[in-house]
Design a protein around this motif. Structure first.
Motif, PDB file in Angstrom:
ATOM      1  N   SER A  52       0.754  -1.139  -0.101  1.00  0.00           N
ATOM      2  CA  SER A  52      -0.126   0.040  -0.037  1.00  0.00           C
ATOM      3  C   SER A  52       0.795   1.372   0.133  1.00  0.00           C
ATOM      4  CB  SER A  52      -0.918  -0.123   1.311  1.00  0.00           C
ATOM      5  OG  SER A  52      -0.015  -0.124   2.536  1.00  0.00           O
ATOM      6  N   LYS A  53       0.131   2.338  -0.321  1.00  0.00           N
ATOM      7  CA  LYS A  53       0.939   3.653  -0.278  1.00  0.00           C
ATOM      8  C   LYS A  53       1.235   4.115   1.011  1.00  0.00           C
ATOM      9  CE  LYS A  53      -1.323   4.824  -4.593  1.00  0.00           C
ATOM     10  NZ  LYS A  53      -2.167   5.981  -5.238  1.00  0.00           N
ATOM     11  N   LYS A  54       2.712   4.393   1.100  1.00  0.00           N
ATOM     12  CA  LYS A  54       2.974   4.731   2.508  1.00  0.00           C
ATOM     13  C   LYS A  54       2.813   6.345   2.955  1.00  0.00           C
ATOM     14  CE  LYS A  54       5.364   0.735   3.329  1.00  0.00           C
ATOM     15  NZ  LYS A  54       5.002   0.209   1.990  1.00  0.00           N
ATOM     16  N   PHE A 108       1.303   1.269  -6.546  1.00  0.00           N
ATOM     17  CA  PHE A 108       1.686   1.680  -7.916  1.00  0.00           C
ATOM     18  C   PHE A 108       0.527   1.954  -8.954  1.00  0.00           C
ATOM     19  CE2 PHE A 108       1.141  -3.001  -7.106  1.00  0.00           C
ATOM     20  CZ  PHE A 108       0.097  -3.586  -7.782  1.00  0.00           C
ATOM     21  N   TRP A 109      -0.415   2.041  -8.331  1.00  0.00           N
ATOM     22  CA  TRP A 109      -1.744   2.289  -9.046  1.00  0.00           C
ATOM     23  C   TRP A 109      -2.333   3.739  -8.982  1.00  0.00           C
ATOM     24  CZ3 TRP A 109      -6.080   0.449 -12.047  1.00  0.00           C
ATOM     25  CH2 TRP A 109      -6.073  -0.823 -12.351  1.00  0.00           C
ATOM     26  N   ASN A 110      -2.829   4.261  -9.854  1.00  0.00           N
ATOM     27  CA  ASN A 110      -3.233   5.623  -9.806  1.00  0.00           C
ATOM     28  C   ASN A 110      -4.111   6.053  -8.432  1.00  0.00           C
ATOM     29  OD1 ASN A 110      -2.461   4.826 -12.303  1.00  0.00           O
ATOM     30  ND2 ASN A 110      -3.927   6.190 -13.447  1.00  0.00           N
ATOM     31  N   ILE A 118       1.273  -2.510 -14.911  1.00  0.00           N
ATOM     32  CA  ILE A 118       0.014  -1.217 -15.206  1.00  0.00           C
ATOM     33  C   ILE A 118       0.644  -0.453 -16.137  1.00  0.00           C
ATOM     34  CG2 ILE A 118       1.566   0.133 -13.333  1.00  0.00           C
ATOM     35  CD1 ILE A 118      -2.435  -0.203 -13.693  1.00  0.00           C
ATOM     36  N   LYS A 119       2.135  -0.216 -16.324  1.00  0.00           N
ATOM     37  CA  LYS A 119       2.501   0.828 -17.440  1.00  0.00           C
ATOM     38  C   LYS A 119       1.784   0.345 -18.871  1.00  0.00           C
ATOM     39  CE  LYS A 119       6.525  -2.006 -18.466  1.00  0.00           C
ATOM     40  NZ  LYS A 119       8.063  -2.078 -18.359  1.00  0.00           N
ATOM     41  N   GLY A 130      -8.277   2.684 -10.446  1.00  0.00           N
ATOM     42  CA  GLY A 130      -7.768   2.465  -9.247  1.00  0.00           C
ATOM     43  C   GLY A 130      -7.491   1.036  -8.867  1.00  0.00           C
ATOM     44  N   GLY A 131      -6.580   0.728  -8.323  1.00  0.00           N
ATOM     45  CA  GLY A 131      -6.358  -0.777  -7.819  1.00  0.00           C
ATOM     46  C   GLY A 131      -6.631  -0.908  -6.154  1.00  0.00           C
ATOM     47  N   PHE A 132      -7.209  -1.855  -5.519  1.00  0.00           N
ATOM     48  CA  PHE A 132      -7.287  -2.122  -4.194  1.00  0.00           C
ATOM     49  C   PHE A 132      -7.256  -3.655  -3.763  1.00  0.00           C
ATOM     50  CE2 PHE A 132      -9.974   1.293  -5.988  1.00  0.00           C
ATOM     51  CZ  PHE A 132      -9.648   2.287  -5.603  1.00  0.00           C
ATOM     52  N   PHE A 133      -6.839  -4.054  -2.651  1.00  0.00           N
ATOM     53  CA  PHE A 133      -7.103  -5.047  -2.153  1.00  0.00           C
ATOM     54  C   PHE A 133      -7.700  -4.930  -0.634  1.00  0.00           C
ATOM     55  CE2 PHE A 133      -3.162  -3.358  -1.016  1.00  0.00           C
ATOM     56  CZ  PHE A 133      -2.435  -3.763   0.379  1.00  0.00           C
ATOM     57  N   THR A 134      -8.299  -6.200  -0.305  1.00  0.00           N
ATOM     58  CA  THR A 134      -9.229  -6.023   0.900  1.00  0.00           C
ATOM     59  C   THR A 134      -8.273  -6.484   2.135  1.00  0.00           C
ATOM     60  OG1 THR A 134      -9.537  -8.636   0.580  1.00  0.00           O
ATOM     61  CG2 THR A 134     -11.236  -7.145  -0.299  1.00  0.00           C
ATOM     62  N   GLN A 135      -8.710  -5.615   3.059  1.00  0.00           N
ATOM     63  CA  GLN A 135      -8.145  -5.846   4.470  1.00  0.00           C
ATOM     64  C   GLN A 135      -9.287  -6.425   5.493  1.00  0.00           C
ATOM     65  OE1 GLN A 135      -4.894  -4.452   6.009  1.00  0.00           O
ATOM     66  NE2 GLN A 135      -4.742  -5.686   4.098  1.00  0.00           N
ATOM     67  N   ILE A 136     -10.641  -6.233   5.268  1.00  0.00           N
ATOM     68  CA  ILE A 136     -11.625  -6.653   6.064  1.00  0.00           C
ATOM     69  C   ILE A 136     -12.628  -7.121   5.235  1.00  0.00           C
ATOM     70  CG2 ILE A 136     -13.368  -6.371   7.843  1.00  0.00           C
ATOM     71  CD1 ILE A 136     -11.066  -4.467   9.083  1.00  0.00           C
TER      72      ILE A 136
END
Length: 268
Positions: free
Chosen positions: A48-50, A156-158, A192-193, A203-209
């Motif tokens: 994830s984005k820091k 790395f996603w927008n 992604i390029k 956008g690109g996402f991954f689940t946490q809950i």
């Protein structure tokens, strides 16, 4: 009694066994003791984005067909009110109705600026907001079912940002094999390029809950023909086929939704 992996040898007529060579002994040992390389950090921290502490929530609402118009209108009014109030650390990134895929469905993507503390603060305030509680009660009469997930965005996603339309949106959802999220991220960080030329990556996402090891990729296209042409063009770029080759074995299940933005959605 035989207690170790041994090779048969013969001394006269009496069978005996000699110890297996070291490579065989190592092979047998590996059957009983699997060495795991220690992870130094959670995959959520690695992927994830820091520099941005955003948390996302995606909602899937299955609406009674006869209530869809009223549901959209009421959602529009409530979301506008929340956006006007700066005390709520949340915003709607996008709201859609599913066009192809599961029918009579609404999908909402929310962003909480400040992570889990912002989510907690927002929920606390909403639970004391009488107008919102009345909306939720009225909304419940319109729904067949609903579910949500808390998400982080891939580094790395927008960053999802408002855009003008008209567009259609594709939400591609991947259920990954548990333990493969890092490998997925490493491949898509390179891939992604190949999908940026037409500004289709949202956008690109991954689940946490919620359901875990789920990835959501959100894309925007002018229409279905544009979607087909853009996706076909990716295959002409050297390296895209390699990404597909290495990521397909990581997927247990995948789904595609084509969605139309609601009138109030920032993503049009």
């Amino acid at each position: 009694m035989l207690t170790k992996a041994q090779n048969w040898t013969f001394a006269g007529s009496i069978p005996s066994r000699s110890f297996a060579n070291k490579s065989d002994e190592g092979w047998v040992s590996s059957m009983f003791a699997h060495k795991v390389n220690a992870r130094k950090d959670a995959h959520s921290n690695l992927l994830s984005k820091k520099d941005i502490s955003n948390l996302y929530k995606i909602q899937f609402h299955n609406v009674k067909p006869e209530c869809m118009e009223a549901y959209n209108k009421m959602s529009d009014e409530v979301q506008k009110e929340l956006h006007r109030d700066a005390d709520y650390p949340c915003e709607v990134v996008g709201s859609w109705n599913t066009w192809y895929g599961e029918q009579d469905q609404a999908v909402h993507l929310w962003r909480y600026s400040g992570g889990y503390p912002a989510l907690t603060e927002c929920l606390r305030k909403l639970n004391r907001n009488m107008a919102y509680l009345a909306f939720r009660k009225e909304r419940s009469k319109m729904l067949i079912s609903r579910c949500n997930q808390l998400l982080l965005e891939f580094s790395f996603w927008n960053e999802p940002a408002p855009r003008s339309g008209p567009n259609i949106y594709e939400l591609r959802t991947y259920q990954l094999v548990p333990g493969t999220m890092i490998e997925w991220g490493n491949n898509w960080a390179r891939a992604i390029k190949y999908r940026q030329e037409n500004n289709e990556a949202v956008g690109g996402f991954f689940t946490q809950i919620g359901e875990l090891y789920v990835v959501h990729h959100l894309w925007a296209y002018k229409d279905l023909q544009s979607r087909q042409e853009t996706r076909n063009a990716a295959w002409l770029k050297e390296g895209w086929d390699v990404n597909v080759h290495y990521t397909m074995p990581l997927i247990q299940k995948m789904e595609s939704r084509i969605m139309i933005p609601m009138e109030h959605s920032p993503l049009q």
